[in-house]
Design an enzyme around this catalytic site. Structure first.
Site, PDB file in Angstrom:
ATOM      1  N   ASP A   1       0.872  -1.175   0.000  1.00 18.89           N
ATOM      2  CA  ASP A   1       0.000   0.000   0.000  1.00 18.89           C
ATOM      3  C   ASP A   1       0.911   1.227   0.000  1.00 18.89           C
ATOM      4  O   ASP A   1       1.977   1.179  -0.601  1.00 18.89           O
ATOM      5  CB  ASP A   1      -0.956  -0.033   1.198  1.00 18.89           C
TER       6      ASP A   1
ATOM      7  N   HIS B   1       1.496   2.017  -3.312  1.00 20.18           N
ATOM      8  CA  HIS B   1       0.434   2.811  -3.947  1.00 20.18           C
ATOM      9  C   HIS B   1       0.865   4.261  -4.115  1.00 20.18           C
ATOM     10  O   HIS B   1       0.352   4.969  -4.969  1.00 20.18           O
ATOM     11  CB  HIS B   1      -0.853   2.741  -3.116  1.00 20.18           C
TER      12      HIS B   1
END
Length: 556
Positions: A298, A332
């Protein structure tokens, strides 16, 4: 009477002077006056966990031995608790004041996959108070603590996490399913247990409310994944040299901490790790992150300060942060602020970092409902390559989805509507970004504010980028782009502005453009260029959705 009036006036003057003095003490930080972070200091006294019965046989659960060593070290006034080389299986470890937990080379602190070893505790999840399983490595209200050395801390996250089929190839998916667990109704997501799957269908199951009993939380325990390292309300912290990997949820999570140094650490997760952030600084003050590497599932390096009303009530911004000489691989976002930033963020300095293969490079995200002010963000000397999405992104319509749509994802277009400005309206302003080089991105720059409150005061200087698309600015004001060199494969348009006010383009160089400017919306004004050769474009400008030619002024 005159004496009384004089006395009152004097008291008012003293009080106002005191307030002024307090305000004057607040430093005005800059690149030449960076925040100062207080450092840890420990006694040389060393206690080995072996002395308290720990064994590195890969079978014995060493939870009691390690915690006993830490308690003993703390009671003696502090020092070093040594984890020798070897495999040490353990349950949750609580760090105490004045203790440096030091891992020798080839030491692996392996947290157990036995969920029963992690008690349910009142904790925090993505900025909200929640019931969670106890974090593997934790401390609360401690001072002068450290985790250092050369070893590995493994959170056994693969035992906890769900996995999306779209993130694995066929062989990987088949191997995962063969290990057990259960599949979602649509067969697109694997869950480690039925309990975890059942809880995933509930709305905010971990939220602490009067109607939820201990029995209820026990029934969804498997779903309440802990963050690997959580230090709460601690002061003077050092994380150095260690690898933190395989976290159930976030990897490193300092919460409401002060004077934190993170140096030469490696945060590692599989790229498919759901919520597998590298480091999340939440409502922290005075932080240095340097020489560290993040390769996660993430966001890589992320700034947070609580979510929505809970974050605003806490009212603790993340502030006075230095991030430098660090690398982010898969993530991300390389450097990220938000989306849980309701307590605000300010005085953040990011320099000399590389983002390699991240979904987005510099990522600033929020949404209506958050509130909070993000300001005084300074970024320079950033190198990027292989960015899947935007090199630089400001987005006030964050929707809690992966930044790059996975195969089969169906996403509706953003509904743009004008709403009243309230305490729930987030604010992005005062960003200075300079000296960025990006070799490959989907889009060079994307800025999207809200119709009721524009993103404002953004300065981007010396940007050199190769990308598929150019610049997209929506609902923004006081944006200054200077010395921008873009090689865009798709340039129809190269620059798009929707409801932009006081947008200045100075010394913009580009390879070619079918359409140079597309201006849309009825609320555009003072969009100006200088040092831009419009002759290289097939068409200079296009005006749509109520925009008029007077809003754009192109000067060479």
């Amino acid at each position: 009477m005159k004496k009384i009036v004089s006395t009152i006036f004097t008291l008012i003057f003293i009080a106002s002077s005191s307030v002024y003095a307090q305000k004057a003490k607040q430093p005005e930080y800059s690149w030449t006056n960076l925040p100062v972070i207080a450092q840890t200091s420990f006694k040389a006294d060393t206690i080995s966990i072996v002395k308290y019965g720990a064994k590195n046989d890969g079978f014995l659960l060493n939870t009691k031995a390690i915690n006993d060593a830490i308690i003993a070290c703390n009671k003696k006034g502090g020092g070093v608790v040594l984890v020798p080389s070897g495999m040490w299986i353990t349950g949750p470890i609580e760090l105490k004041s004045n203790v440096n937990l030091h891992l020798q080379k080839n030491a692996i602190l392996q947290f157990t996959r036995d969920f029963s070893q992690y008690p349910l505790v009142e904790s925090n999840w993505e900025g909200l108070p929640q019931m969670r399983n106890q974090s593997p490595l934790w401390a609360t209200n401690q001072t002068n603590i450290a985790v250092t050395g050369f070893g590995i801390i493994d959170g056994a996250g693969d035992a906890w996490r769900m996995v999306k089929k779209s993130k694995l190839n066929e062989s990987q998916w088949a191997a995962l399913v063969a290990t057990g667990g259960v599949l979602s109704d649509d067969k697109k997501t694997w869950y480690p247990t039925q309990q975890s799957l059942d809880a995933s269908k509930m709305k905010n199951p971990g939220e602490i409310t009067k109607d939820k009993t201990p029995a209820f939380f026990a029934s969804i325990k498997d779903f309440l994944r802990p963050n690997l390292l959580v230090f709460t309300s601690c002061k003077k912290i050092l994380l150095e040299g260690v690898t933190f990997q395989n976290s159930p949820a976030w990897n490193i999570h300092p919460l409401m901490c002060e004077d934190l140094t993170v140096r030469n650490v490696y945060a590692k997760n599989p790229w498919y790790a759901q919520n597998g952030d590298g480091i999340d600084l939440e409502s922290c003050k005075n932080v240095l992150i340097e020489g560290s590497t993040f390769d996660v599932g993430d966001d890589g390096i992320c700034i947070k300060s609580g979510r929505d009303a809970a974050g605003r009530k806490r009212g603790m911004p993340t502030e006075n942060v230095i991030i430098r000489n660090s690398t982010v691989y898969h993530a991300h976002g390389g450097f990220v602020i938000g989306s849980e930033m309701s307590g605000g963020a300010k005085n953040i300095f990011v320099s000399d970092c590389s983002f390699i293969g991240t979904d987005i490079g510099l990522r600033f995200k929020t949404t209506r409902g958050r509130g909070g002010v993000v300001e005084k963000i300074f970024i320079k000397n950033i190198n990027m390559t292989g960015i899947v999405g935007e090199a630089i992104l400001f987005d006030m319509y964050y929707a809690a989805v992966d930044p790059i749509p996975l195969k089969g994802d169906k996403r509706e277009a953003i509904k743009v509507e004008l709403l009243p400005v309230t305490e729930e309206t987030p604010v992005f302003r005062d960003f200075q970004i300079s000296d960025v080089v990006c070799d490959g991105a989907s889009k060079a720059l994307f800025i999207r504010g809200l119709p009721e409150l524009s993103i404002s005061n953004i300065s981007i200087n010396n940007l050199n980028i190769k990308s598929k698309e150019g610049i997209d600015i929506q609902e923004a004001k006081n944006i200054n782009l200077t010395n921008i060199n873009i090689n865009a494969a798709t340039s129809n348009p190269l620059i798009s502005v929707q409801n932009g006010n006081v947008i200045n383009f100075k010394n913009i160089n580009y390879n070619a453009a079918q359409l140079l400017f597309r201006i849309s919306g009825a609320n555009n004004s003072e969009i100006k260029t200088s040092g831009l050769d419009a002759a290289k474009a097939t068409t200079k400008s296009e005006f749509t959705a109520g925009a008029t030619e007077k809003s754009l002024q192109i000067n060479k």
